[in-house]
Design a protein around this motif. Structure first.
Motif, PDB file in Angstrom:
ATOM      1  N   GLY A  92       0.486  -0.638  -0.128  1.00 35.55           N
ATOM      2  CA  GLY A  92      -0.157  -0.058   0.423  1.00 35.55           C
ATOM      3  C   GLY A  92       1.160   1.342   0.249  1.00 35.55           C
ATOM      4  N   TYR A  93       1.581   1.260   0.938  1.00 33.86           N
ATOM      5  CA  TYR A  93       2.196   2.438   0.629  1.00 33.86           C
ATOM      6  C   TYR A  93       3.465   2.878  -0.286  1.00 33.86           C
ATOM      7  CZ  TYR A  93       2.251   3.321   5.686  1.00 33.86           C
ATOM      8  OH  TYR A  93       1.715   4.144   6.686  1.00 33.86           O
ATOM      9  N   GLN A  94       3.943   1.182  -0.874  1.00 33.74           N
ATOM     10  CA  GLN A  94       4.438   2.176  -2.656  1.00 33.74           C
ATOM     11  C   GLN A  94       3.480   2.037  -3.659  1.00 33.74           C
ATOM     12  OE1 GLN A  94       7.303   0.807  -3.209  1.00 33.74           O
ATOM     13  NE2 GLN A  94       6.742   1.702  -5.227  1.00 33.74           N
ATOM     14  N   ALA A  95       2.975   1.877  -3.411  1.00 34.19           N
ATOM     15  CA  ALA A  95       1.283   2.651  -4.496  1.00 34.19           C
ATOM     16  C   ALA A  95       0.716   3.978  -3.787  1.00 34.19           C
ATOM     17  CB  ALA A  95       0.002   1.625  -4.593  1.00 34.19           C
ATOM     18  N   LEU A  96       0.567   3.541  -2.775  1.00 36.46           N
ATOM     19  CA  LEU A  96       0.608   5.289  -1.922  1.00 36.46           C
ATOM     20  C   LEU A  96       2.363   6.812  -2.738  1.00 36.46           C
ATOM     21  CD1 LEU A  96      -0.843   8.045  -0.709  1.00 36.46           C
ATOM     22  CD2 LEU A  96       0.252   6.731   1.252  1.00 36.46           C
ATOM     23  N   SER A 141      -6.254   4.233  -6.731  1.00 36.64           N
ATOM     24  CA  SER A 141      -7.699   3.200  -5.948  1.00 36.64           C
ATOM     25  C   SER A 141      -6.615   1.648  -5.294  1.00 36.64           C
ATOM     26  CB  SER A 141      -7.812   2.753  -7.682  1.00 36.64           C
ATOM     27  OG  SER A 141      -8.887   3.704  -7.891  1.00 36.64           O
ATOM     28  N   ARG A 142      -5.895   1.825  -5.853  1.00 35.74           N
ATOM     29  CA  ARG A 142      -4.884  -0.142  -5.521  1.00 35.74           C
ATOM     30  C   ARG A 142      -4.979   0.790  -3.593  1.00 35.74           C
ATOM     31  NH1 ARG A 142       0.275  -1.125  -9.041  1.00 35.74           N
ATOM     32  NH2 ARG A 142      -1.629  -1.728 -10.204  1.00 35.74           N
ATOM     33  N   THR A 143      -4.136   2.167  -3.861  1.00 33.09           N
ATOM     34  CA  THR A 143      -3.565   2.376  -2.144  1.00 33.09           C
ATOM     35  C   THR A 143      -4.979   2.445  -1.648  1.00 33.09           C
ATOM     36  OG1 THR A 143      -2.338   4.003  -2.953  1.00 33.09           O
ATOM     37  CG2 THR A 143      -2.818   4.055  -0.990  1.00 33.09           C
ATOM     38  N   ARG A 144      -6.275   2.308  -1.831  1.00 35.71           N
ATOM     39  CA  ARG A 144      -7.858   2.361  -0.859  1.00 35.71           C
ATOM     40  C   ARG A 144      -8.003   0.892  -0.296  1.00 35.71           C
ATOM     41  NH1 ARG A 144     -11.475   6.456  -3.986  1.00 35.71           N
ATOM     42  NH2 ARG A 144     -10.598   8.499  -2.716  1.00 35.71           N
ATOM     43  N   LEU A 200      -4.958  13.331   0.549  1.00 35.43           N
ATOM     44  CA  LEU A 200      -3.845  14.235  -0.354  1.00 35.43           C
ATOM     45  C   LEU A 200      -3.273  13.929  -1.626  1.00 35.43           C
ATOM     46  CD1 LEU A 200      -1.731  16.715  -0.477  1.00 35.43           C
ATOM     47  CD2 LEU A 200       0.092  14.905   0.615  1.00 35.43           C
ATOM     48  N   LEU A 201      -3.718  12.272  -1.479  1.00 33.63           N
ATOM     49  CA  LEU A 201      -3.244  12.319  -3.504  1.00 33.63           C
ATOM     50  C   LEU A 201      -4.676  11.941  -3.523  1.00 33.63           C
ATOM     51  CD1 LEU A 201      -2.158  10.093  -5.449  1.00 33.63           C
ATOM     52  CD2 LEU A 201      -2.988   8.075  -4.001  1.00 33.63           C
TER      53      LEU A 201
END
Length: 538
Positions: free
Chosen positions: A84-88, A108-111, A124-125
């Motif tokens: 998730g952090y990588q996607a963010l 969407s992937r982070t969520r 923020l994103l």
């Protein structure tokens, strides 16, 4: 590293203990439930250590088996969080690069991998992605949610501030900046924005309160703080000057303590002393400031400190300034201007020409035109100096954001920026080419000038340049214009009219002219005895 060191020390201590027991042999007998066991002391110690090691191993094994489900769960959760952090991170990079599709995909992937409650950067994103796609209302809502969260308050307020500035809502932007400065005064953008808004409104007391004491920070930050405080104190002193000269003087004095070369503060303090009829202290402040800066406003106020002074008194004060800064173009200009007021044309011309050699600019050539107009009235020379003034660089002035002001201001009227005005040549700086033999000092500048052919005695001023025919007893004197090089005229007395002075034949002027005049006049033909010209128009 520390663990390895502790383990090595433990092993060494254990070995030392066994060595100590080996050097001191003994027997150990244990009777338990009718059974007697005899053994050496070394064997007994070995059994105790082995038992402790076995207990520790069994405890570790049981603990691993008992916590294995939680460990497995934690492993997969950490792996999911890392993804998730990588996607963010990838989404924020895409948003910064302007890739709306990539930012939306990573959002969407982070969520799916992270929760917004656990990671506020998801807001923020989402706000950045909305701004890229042009959905400013959605972005503003996200920034408002972030502003309500204590963890992301400063980030949300900055987003709201920038959005308000983009829309031109200055009042809303001011409120966001004030709120951010109140909650987090360590934020540079919030402090600077609040200072600019309070300064633009003329609320100098609140601006100084917001600025703080400036005790912490690097030496560069302390220097910036001192400059800003000096500007704010000077601005407050300028507002107090008319109603409260004493308060204005105190504020200006504090500003000078922070910056000894700050000209506006020195001028205000000197004006306050002059309003209190304290000429001595005002002159002392201006002289000290003149030695440090040689500023034109300082010279102007020093020369005209007393309104009742005569032109001669002003010339003396101007010469005192020149004595303090003898090789300065501004000092020469001040002396030339004061000498013109006293009708001392040789001194005025000499100083003005020396100033023009050191620093050619518009005002110097205009002053030379004024001197020429007052002394000879030669229109050709006057037009020449006016032409030089048009081509010369402009005089320095208080300039900020492309505009000039006759006096210093604390805030730019264009952008509202604090401490924007600078003393420099405005807009276009057309620098005149400097020759190899240009004068570097007043003495050198005067030495390179040709000698001035000006009589100190009273002269007869004649319009334009003339030739005079000798008068006959029965005929009147005929005077006609001619077009020759610019000359100077000396006064003399004729034999035919002893009761009235008449101009004598002229001599060639040897003063520097820096080129031919742009309008030499019209040449006329020779004079006939009947007084008519021999030049025919048709």
């Amino acid at each position: 590293m520390i663990r390895i060191l502790v383990f090595a020390l433990f092993v060494l201590a254990l070995a030392a203990g066994f060595a100590w027991l080996a050097d001191r042999p003994g027997e150990l007998s244990i009777i338990w439930q009718g059974q007697r066991a005899d053994m050496s002391l070394m064997v007994a110690a070995t059994l105790v250590v082995s038992l402790i090691a076995a207990v520790m191993f069994c405890w570790w094994l049981v603990r691993v088996v008992w916590t294995s489900p939680h460990s497995i769960q934690r492993y997969f959760r950490a792996r999911k969080r890392d993804r998730g952090y990588q996607a963010l991170s990838t989404g924020l990079i895409a948003a910064g690069a302007g890739d709306a599709a990539g930012a939306r995909k990573m959002l969407s992937r982070t969520r799916g991998l992270l929760s917004a409650d656990q990671e506020p950067l998801i807001h923020l994103l989402e706000a950045q992605a909305a701004m890229i796609e042009g959905r400013y209302d959605d972005a503003r809502k996200k920034f408002e949610l972030m502003a309500d969260d204590p963890e992301t308050r400063e980030l949300g307020l900055r987003g709201l501030y920038l959005e308000a500035r983009r829309l031109g809502a200055n009042e809303a932007a001011r409120q966001y900046a004030e709120r951010a400065a109140e909650k987090a005064p360590q934020l540079p953008w919030a402090t600077e924005a609040a200072l600019e808004y309070r300064s633009e409104a003329g609320d100098w007391d609140e601006a100084l309160k917001l600025l703080g004491d400036g005790r912490s920070g690097s030496p560069e930050d302390k220097k910036t703080f001192a400059r800003r405080k000096a500007v704010l104190l000077t601005a407050r002193a300028a507002d107090k000057l008319d109603a409260d000269p004493k308060g204005a003087r105190e504020d200006a004095h504090q500003a000078l303590k922070l910056d000894e070369t700050f000209v506006p503060a020195g001028l205000i303090e000197a004006k306050a002393y002059l309003r209190e009829d304290n000429l001595r202290k005002a002159a002392g402040i201006l002289e000290k400031l003149w030695k440090a800066t040689a500023h034109a406003d300082v010279a102007k106020l020093y020369v005209r400190a007393r309104s009742g002074d005569s032109a001669t008194d002003r010339l003396k004060r101007a010469e005192k300034l020149e004595a303090l800064r003898p090789n300065n173009a501004e000092a020469l200009y001040v002396v030339a201007e004061a000498a013109l007021e006293t009708r001392n044309f040789p001194l005025a011309r000499a100083k003005a020409e020396a100033s023009a050699r050191l620093s050619p600019r518009e005002s110097v050539f205009l002053l030379l035109a004024d001197i020429e107009d007052a002394e000879t009235g030669d229109q050709g020379r006057i037009r020449h100096w006016m032409n030089q003034a048009l081509k010369a660089p402009r005089d320095p002035a208080w300039t900020a954001d492309g505009i000039t002001s006759p006096e210093w201001r604390a805030v730019s009227p264009v952008t509202g920026r604090l401490d924007a005005f600078e003393w420099k040549t405005p807009v276009s700086e057309l620098q005149a080419p400097v020759e190899d033999g240009a004068a570097n000092s007043v003495e050198e500048a005067i030495r390179t000038l040709p000698p001035l052919a000006i009589e100190t005695k009273p002269v007869a001023v004649v319009e334009n340049v003339v030739t005079v025919a000798k008068a006959e007893p029965e005929k009147p004197v005929v005077v006609a214009e001619t077009a020759v090089e610019p000359v100077t005229v000396k006064s003399t007395r004729t034999e035919t009219a002893p009761e009235k002075a008449k101009p004598a034949p002229v001599e060639q002027d040897e003063r520097p002219f820096y080129g031919l005049p742009d309008d030499p006049g019209v040449k006329e033909g020779p004079l006939k005895r009947d007084g008519t010209s021999g030049f025919r128009l048709f």
